[in-house]
Design an enzyme around this catalytic site. Structure first.
Site, PDB file in Angstrom:
ATOM      1  N   ARG A  10       2.049 -12.296  -0.425  1.00 52.41           N
ATOM      2  CA  ARG A  10       0.708 -12.644   0.066  1.00 52.41           C
ATOM      3  C   ARG A  10       0.186 -13.938  -0.526  1.00 52.41           C
ATOM      4  NH1 ARG A  10      -1.404  -9.072   4.085  1.00 52.41           N
ATOM      5  NH2 ARG A  10       0.164  -7.455   4.150  1.00 52.41           N
ATOM      6  N   ARG A  13       0.851  -1.199   0.000  1.00 50.39           N
ATOM      7  CA  ARG A  13       0.000   0.000   0.000  1.00 50.39           C
ATOM      8  C   ARG A  13       0.886   1.249   0.000  1.00 50.39           C
ATOM      9  NH1 ARG A  13      -1.782   0.951   4.309  1.00 50.39           N
ATOM     10  NH2 ARG A  13      -1.118  -0.742   5.662  1.00 50.39           N
ATOM     11  N   ASP A  57      -9.305  -9.718   9.120  1.00 44.70           N
ATOM     12  CA  ASP A  57      -8.807  -8.367   8.836  1.00 44.70           C
ATOM     13  C   ASP A  57      -9.830  -7.259   9.055  1.00 44.70           C
ATOM     14  OD1 ASP A  57      -6.621  -6.732   7.956  1.00 44.70           O
ATOM     15  OD2 ASP A  57      -7.585  -6.504   6.011  1.00 44.70           O
ATOM     16  N   GLY A 113      -0.406 -20.136  19.712  1.00 46.36           N
ATOM     17  CA  GLY A 113      -1.480 -20.824  20.420  1.00 46.36           C
ATOM     18  C   GLY A 113      -1.602 -20.387  21.877  1.00 46.36           C
ATOM     19  N   SER A 124      -1.277  -3.349  10.717  1.00 44.44           N
ATOM     20  CA  SER A 124      -0.956  -4.262   9.621  1.00 44.44           C
ATOM     21  C   SER A 124       0.242  -5.147   9.954  1.00 44.44           C
ATOM     22  CB  SER A 124      -0.631  -3.441   8.379  1.00 44.44           C
ATOM     23  OG  SER A 124      -1.707  -2.580   8.107  1.00 44.44           O
ATOM     24  N   ASN A 169      -2.798 -14.928  12.104  1.00 42.84           N
ATOM     25  CA  ASN A 169      -2.403 -16.024  13.000  1.00 42.84           C
ATOM     26  C   ASN A 169      -3.350 -16.120  14.197  1.00 42.84           C
ATOM     27  OD1 ASN A 169      -0.261 -16.407  11.313  1.00 42.84           O
ATOM     28  ND2 ASN A 169       1.283 -15.545  12.687  1.00 42.84           N
ATOM     29  N   LYS A 224      -9.496  -2.506   1.612  1.00 50.33           N
ATOM     30  CA  LYS A 224      -9.226  -1.343   2.461  1.00 50.33           C
ATOM     31  C   LYS A 224     -10.024  -0.114   2.009  1.00 50.33           C
ATOM     32  CE  LYS A 224      -6.077  -3.654   4.704  1.00 50.33           C
ATOM     33  NZ  LYS A 224      -6.289  -4.095   6.086  1.00 50.33           N
ATOM     34  N   TYR A 271      -1.485  -3.751  -6.968  1.00 50.00           N
ATOM     35  CA  TYR A 271      -1.201  -4.557  -5.771  1.00 50.00           C
ATOM     36  C   TYR A 271      -2.277  -4.430  -4.691  1.00 50.00           C
ATOM     37  CZ  TYR A 271       1.358  -7.155  -2.368  1.00 50.00           C
ATOM     38  OH  TYR A 271       1.717  -8.132  -1.474  1.00 50.00           O
ATOM     39  N   GLY A 272      -2.622  -5.542  -4.098  1.00 52.33           N
ATOM     40  CA  GLY A 272      -3.431  -5.645  -2.877  1.00 52.33           C
ATOM     41  C   GLY A 272      -4.410  -4.528  -2.615  1.00 52.33           C
ATOM     42  N   HIS A 322     -10.786  -2.305  11.537  1.00 52.77           N
ATOM     43  CA  HIS A 322      -9.660  -3.116  11.072  1.00 52.77           C
ATOM     44  C   HIS A 322      -9.418  -4.212  12.117  1.00 52.77           C
ATOM     45  CE1 HIS A 322      -5.157  -3.085   9.690  1.00 52.77           C
ATOM     46  NE2 HIS A 322      -5.845  -4.004   9.072  1.00 52.77           N
ATOM     47  N   CYS A 336       0.728  -7.565  12.092  1.00 51.74           N
ATOM     48  CA  CYS A 336       1.062  -7.828  13.508  1.00 51.74           C
ATOM     49  C   CYS A 336       0.457  -9.157  13.961  1.00 51.74           C
ATOM     50  CB  CYS A 336       0.536  -6.710  14.394  1.00 51.74           C
ATOM     51  SG  CYS A 336       1.572  -5.245  14.375  1.00 51.74           S
ATOM     52  N   GLY A 337       0.102 -10.022  13.014  1.00 52.98           N
ATOM     53  CA  GLY A 337      -0.338 -11.364  13.394  1.00 52.98           C
ATOM     54  C   GLY A 337      -1.846 -11.527  13.524  1.00 52.98           C
ATOM     55  N   LYS A 338      -2.627 -10.684  12.861  1.00 48.56           N
ATOM     56  CA  LYS A 338      -4.092 -10.850  12.960  1.00 48.56           C
ATOM     57  C   LYS A 338      -4.525 -12.184  12.361  1.00 48.56           C
ATOM     58  CE  LYS A 338      -6.310  -7.229  11.318  1.00 48.56           C
ATOM     59  NZ  LYS A 338      -5.226  -6.376  10.785  1.00 48.56           N
ATOM     60  N   ARG A 396       2.571  -3.546  18.490  1.00 50.92           N
ATOM     61  CA  ARG A 396       3.888  -4.190  18.525  1.00 50.92           C
ATOM     62  C   ARG A 396       4.768  -3.274  19.351  1.00 50.92           C
ATOM     63  NH1 ARG A 396       6.732  -7.686  14.846  1.00 50.92           N
ATOM     64  NH2 ARG A 396       4.850  -8.114  13.672  1.00 50.92           N
ATOM     65  N   ASN A 424       6.263  -8.445   2.106  1.00 51.60           N
ATOM     66  CA  ASN A 424       4.808  -8.226   2.057  1.00 51.60           C
ATOM     67  C   ASN A 424       4.163  -9.148   1.016  1.00 51.60           C
ATOM     68  OD1 ASN A 424       2.435  -6.905   2.925  1.00 51.60           O
ATOM     69  ND2 ASN A 424       2.478  -5.519   1.168  1.00 51.60           N
TER      70      ASN A 424
HETATM   71  O1  O2Y Z   1      -3.221  -4.666   0.825  1.00 51.26           O
HETATM   72  C1  O2Y Z   1      -1.997  -4.695   0.730  1.00 51.26           C
HETATM   73  O2  O2Y Z   1      -1.406  -4.214  -0.233  1.00 51.26           O
HETATM   74  C2  O2Y Z   1      -1.179  -5.335   1.720  1.00 51.26           C
HETATM   75  S1  O2Y Z   1      -1.585  -4.742   3.280  1.00 51.26           S
HETATM   76  C3  O2Y Z   1      -2.820  -5.769   3.968  1.00 51.26           C
HETATM   77  C4  O2Y Z   1      -3.267  -6.914   3.329  1.00 51.26           C
HETATM   78  C5  O2Y Z   1      -4.205  -7.706   3.939  1.00 51.26           C
HETATM   79  C6  O2Y Z   1      -4.691  -7.325   5.145  1.00 51.26           C
HETATM   80  N1  O2Y Z   1      -4.276  -6.205   5.755  1.00 51.26           N
HETATM   81  C7  O2Y Z   1      -3.349  -5.432   5.200  1.00 51.26           C
HETATM   82  C8  O2Y Z   1      -2.958  -4.211   5.959  1.00 51.26           C
HETATM   83  O3  O2Y Z   1      -2.112  -3.444   5.540  1.00 51.26           O
HETATM   84  O4  O2Y Z   1      -3.545  -3.976   7.014  1.00 51.26           O
HETATM   85 MN    MN Z   2      -5.138  -5.259   7.468  1.00 48.54          MN
END
Ligand code: O2Y
Ligand code: MN
Length: 583
Positions: free
Chosen positions: A368, A70, A278, A493, A249, A255, A207, A198-199, A227, A251-253, A399, A366
């Protein structure tokens, strides 16, 4: 005769006049359409076939090397008044923004196909769901939107019934960072994104729609677009509590959303169910509780670090029918990333060059995977429930290597809103820019709130109404480090131990100690059976550092002051009350 689709048809015609595509394709979301697009992308190199024995139906996409995350500095919220976007957003006046980005869109789809993607964010029959239409010239975006949203015929039927939808216009353009802009027009329920494939820059349902535009809609309509992951914890008696948790972003959401209970808990019959990893949309139900849906239908998860140890559910999910973006590959075309820990080795890196660890990692930090939520072994049946799930606890987390303890509980809703507003975290690779720098990220929404944070905090506070049965609010920090720079908490866990304490607090069954920053457990208040924690870890994870918190609250005060007179008085009062208690 007029139809509720007239507005959509007119907009599509306007966009076609501007972008001048060779072909217009209305996406129906069918398997046949998906197969045809896949063949086309394999033929032109947009997709690379992965090993179909080990990863059936899975493909690799390599994005342009300058287009891997992003771009917050190129992301704008375009409200008529600058103040309505707030200091938390880059702003441009709507007319200027349209003029600037339309100049980029002018003729940009010549010789290309323009795809029209009707989609629904949330279960197709849910009153909490909202629809959108993304127009794009990227078949990769179509393939991802098919996984991440309810896309095609049913979404178009809902749009025809309701007549309203979010308009998203996207073109990859020349993929030139100098000609890249992501614009949001909340009043018009519109998004325009140019120059990135991208994403979050390109999959506009995520987002752009489900957070930036939806947060604006949510404020107008009395709900919250957040979020947050959503998970369910089922105890051995079969009762399930749902928790929504906001983390910045990467930080392990994902997981946490797919957590596998520790051995002892599994034996006793505990289960964790995934609703979303997310984004969370929630609104008060008739009983005063907050009910939540996951507006997404898939996961766009970070690949590096995903392993059988860190997230076995994610790893199981991505064995088939997955699009990998910017990962490395092994000699036999299996996807590979740092931390996968599967005994294989990469031969080709994410840029398609021979892997050389001295040059760059095999997978981009980053990189995915995009996969349907239905492939996740822990995916909850309740994720498709039209009414959503009742939320028992809201968790904020960052974090933080120092100061912030493993967990604490806010005293009440107003304090909880302050805890969220004061969130800070060290930055990650999910966005371009420096990594590891501590920044304030209220409710993990800094890059995603579509309006002034001062008004957003006010909106959060407004849920504290007579009759409301609001969730308890907690703060966690899985990332506390010891003197030697190593993490003190095992995480993964074992985070369930902390979530169990929260549920016991919700049920009035667990102890805590009152401090100026909230209620803290001692190590004895958590089930730590089988967890080997050093004395340093116990003291640090469950301790309260008075002097450090004094300084932190001074910093929080300075941060909030940036929002000026629009900031709700109740939030300022809360900050001052705690600062005074710490003095
Ligand atoms: O969307 C992107 O380009 C990567 S960032 C992302 C991807 C999935 C879930 N969350 C995020 C985030 O930046 O919070
Ligand atoms: Mn996110």
């Amino acid at each position: 005769m007029t139809s509720k689709l007239d507005r959509l048809n007119e907009w599509v015609a306007d966009v076609a006049r501007l972008t001048r595509p060779a072909v217009i394709h209305w996406c129906d979301g069918s398997d046949a359409e998906s197969a045809a697009l896949r063949e086309q992308m394999l033929a032109d190199g947009t997709l690379i076939e992965l090993n179909q024995q080990t990863h059936p139906g899975s493909y690799l996409h390599r994005s342009h090397p300058d287009d891997v995350a992003r771009v917050e500095h190129l992301t704008f919220v375009c409200t008529p008044e600058r103040e309505d976007a707030g200091p938390n957003n880059h702003w441009m006046a709507p007319a200027d923004a349209h003029a600037r980005i339309d100049a980029l869109f002018d003729g940009c789809m010549q010789g290309r196909t323009m795809y029209v993607i009707p989609y629904c964010m949330g279960p197709i029959d849910s009153p909490l769901s909202r629809c959108g239409v993304e127009i794009t010239d990227s078949p990769y975006v179509v393939a991802n939107m098919r996984i991440m949203t309810r896309m095609g015929v049913p979404a178009l039927a809902r749009i025809e019934r309701e007549g309203s939808f979010v308009k998203g216009l996207h073109s990859i353009g020349e993929l030139d960072p100098e000609r890249r802009l992501i614009m949001h027009f909340p009043e018009e329920l519109a998004i325009k994104s140019y120059g990135s494939g991208y994403g979050g820059n390109a999959l506009l349902g995520k987002k752009c729609h489900a957070l930036r535009i939806a947060s604006h809609q949510a404020r107008q309509e009395g709900w919250l677009a957040e979020h947050m992951l959503i998970l369910g914890i089922e105890n051995p008696q079969g009762q399930t509590h749902y928790i929504a948790a906001a983390f910045p972003s990467a930080c392990g959401k994902t997981n946490l959303a797919m957590l596998i209970p520790p051995e002892g808990y599994r034996r006793d019959g505990w289960k964790v169910w995934t609703i979303g990893d997310d984004i969370c949309w929630m609104r008060p139900g008739a009983d005063g509780r907050l009910y939540a849906i996951n507006p997404e239908a898939g996961f766009f998860g970070v690949a590096p670090g995903t392993s059988a140890k860190s997230n076995a559910n994610a790893l199981a999910s991505i064995q088939s029918n997955t699009i990998f973006t910017n990962v490395g590959i092994t000699a036999d075309q299996q996807p590979w990333w740092e931390g996968i820990d599967n005994g294989l080795a990469p031969v080709t890196d994410w840029r398609g060059e021979p892997f050389d660890s001295a040059k760059r990692p095999a997978a981009h930090p980053n990189s995915r995977f995009t996969v349907s939520a239905k492939q996740c072994p822990s995916y909850s049946d309740m994720a498709e429930d039209a009414q959503g799930v009742p939320i028992s606890a809201i968790v904020f987390g960052g974090r933080r290597a120092s100061l912030v303890p493993l967990v604490f509980e806010a005293r009440d809703w107003t304090h909880g809103v302050l805890v969220g507003a004061a969130m800070g975290s060290e930055t990650t690779a999910a966005a371009t820019g420096a990594v590891g720098v501590m920044r304030r990220d209220p409710m993990a929404m800094k890059p995603f709130c579509g309006y002034n944070f001062a008004d957003y905090f006010g909106h959060w506070l407004s849920f504290d109404q007579p009759g409301a049965q609001l969730p308890k609010v907690f703060h966690v920090n899985w990332f506390r480090k010891g003197e030697n720079g190593k993490f003190l908490w095992p995480g993964f866990g074992d985070n369930l131990r902390v979530l169990e304490w929260m549920i016991q607090r919700v049920e009035g069954r667990a102890a805590a100690t009152e401090t100026p920053i909230g209620h803290l457990p001692t190590a004895d208040d958590l089930n730590l059976d089988g967890v080997a924690l050093s004395d340093e870890a116990r003291e640090t994870l469950f301790g309260f550092e008075h002097a450090g918190w004094q300084a932190e609250f001074a910093g929080i005060g300075e941060y909030l002051a940036e929002y000026g007179p629009r900031l709700p008085q109740a939030l300022l009062d809360e900050q001052r009350r705690i600062a005074a208690a710490l003095a």
